[in-house]
Design an enzyme around this catalytic site. Structure first.
Site, short mmCIF file in Angstrom:
data_model
loop_
_atom_site.label_atom_id
_atom_site.label_comp_id
_atom_site.label_asym_id
_atom_site.label_seq_id
_atom_site.Cartn_x
_atom_site.Cartn_y
_atom_site.Cartn_z
N GLY A 172 39.01 42.25 44.93
CA GLY A 172 39.26 41.58 46.20
C GLY A 172 39.94 42.45 47.25
O GLY A 172 40.16 42.00 48.38
N LYS A 173 40.27 43.69 46.93
CA LYS A 173 40.91 44.57 47.90
C LYS A 173 39.91 45.02 48.96
O LYS A 173 38.70 44.91 48.79
CB LYS A 173 41.51 45.80 47.21
CG LYS A 173 42.49 45.49 46.09
CD LYS A 173 43.71 44.74 46.58
CE LYS A 173 44.73 44.59 45.45
NZ LYS A 173 45.89 43.79 45.85
#
Length: 362
Positions: free
Chosen positions: A185-186
């Site tokens: 999710g970065k």
């Protein structure tokens, strides 16, 4: 209208065929650990961050643990950590054998300042873990001046700040080293876990590499110079990160445009970066009263949200220690993370903004 918190599938669609080619290549070579894909990504990531060296590791938490160990920070030492970060920042300090000392943040940007750091400093303080929360770089000059004045090392926790800049310099180029997570999710995410440490210090980079590879030193597979761990970025994740890296600046710019749309609708509710910082906008966070009720109303309208973070680190059961952090504690009751991703549409922003405004009116 359904609005997801993020849309990783849309971001991965442009590289999906090339990832499948990578899978076929690795299946044919069985070069799953190390090799050219890791070396190429390390070189590219160091250059992107504006530093000389990058060491791929298994995840962002290990990146901090290994960096602190390589710097000699351990039992008996204290590390200053913001109270309002994800617990991994603090847990990494503990895993290195040191003690996290939780400090408060300023009420506008929710970032540490020399004053909040000084309130937690003791004769045992050895390092500052500088967390660039939400993608917003902490203004480095006053923190570095504070650290230099007290003989402290500064390590950046840049797990949420891939591509963020201050005065043209990227996150990761300010401290003695910086630690990144490539959790999916970065802003730059792998298809699994991954992390890296970047630094201009060749000796530090080499020691981190040694510690991450069972303590092997000097390229000798059978000689272990010290007790290390197994924390290596694998070839698959490195190859995927190399495919995504050329897209990172474009994705960040798209998110910046989306934040402008939100800003026109929501005004002063947004937690903004300091002047001079171009945020990576890993998260778009607003502060609202009666957060849980507001979040429930948005959920009813099929808008996914998050909370980063509802419990300050010092109040987590794993720590439960005294800390003077009234700003962090107050903010924790009000923070709400809104949907934000590069392919988000203006209609989605308007729907979320209208729903939030309506929920606040009751």
């Amino acid at each position: 209208m359904k609005v997801p918190f993020m849309d990783l599938r849309a971001m991965h669609a442009p590289i999906e065929d090339r990832v499948l080619e990578l899978v076929r290549e690795l299946a044919g070579t069985s070069a799953f650990i190390g090799g050219r894909h890791v070396a190429e990504f390390e070189s590219a990531w160091a250059a992107y961050c504006g530093v000389e060296h990058a060491v791929g590791v298994a995840n962002g938490t290990d990146a901090i643990v290994l960096t602190l160990r390589a710097l000699g920070v351990g039992p008996g030492d204290e590390v200053l950590v913001p109270a309002n970060t994800f617990i991994a920042s603090a847990a990494a300090v503990s895993a290195a054998g040191a003690t996290p000392v939780f400090v408060d943040v300023d009420p506008v940007h929710l970032q540490v300042t020399p004053d909040t750091l000084d309130a937690g400093r003791t004769e045992r303080t050895k390092a500052v873990l500088l967390v660039h929360l939400y993608g917003h770089i902490v203004l480095p000059e006053p923190i570095l001046a504070f650290a230099n004045a007290h003989g402290l090392v500064v390590v950046e926790d840049a797990a949420q700040a891939h591509g963020a800049t201050w005065e043209g310099r990227r996150a990761g180029s300010f401290g003695v080293a910086a630690c990144f997570s490539f959790y999916p999710g970065k802003n730059l995410g792998a298809w699994g876990d991954g992390g890296a440490v970047v630094t201009d210090d060749p000796a530090l980079a080499e020691r981190i590499r040694t510690l991450a590879n069972h303590g092997r030193a000097g390229g000798d597979h059978y000689r272990h110079a010290e007790i290390g761990i197994n924390s290596r970025l694998d070839a698959m994740q490195a190859g995927i990160l190399s495919l995504k890296l050329p897209l990172l600046d474009g994705w960040n710019a798209q998110k910046d445009d989306i934040v402008d749309l939100y800003r026109n609708k929501l005004g002063g509710m947004i937690v903004e970066p300091p002047d001079g910082v171009t945020s990576a906008w890993h998260l778009l966070v607003v502060r609202v009263a009666d957060r849980d009720a507001v979040r429930a109303e948005l959920d009813r309208k099929e808008i996914q949200t998050g909370v980063h973070y509802p419990i300050p680190c010092h109040q987590q059961p794993a720590y439960n220690v005294a800390a003077h952090a009234p700003v962090a504690e107050s903010a924790a009751r009000e923070l709400l993370s809104l949907p934000l991703f590069p392919t988000m549409t203006e209609a989605q922003v308007e729907y979320v903004s209208a729903a939030l405004t309506g929920a606040l009116r009751g």
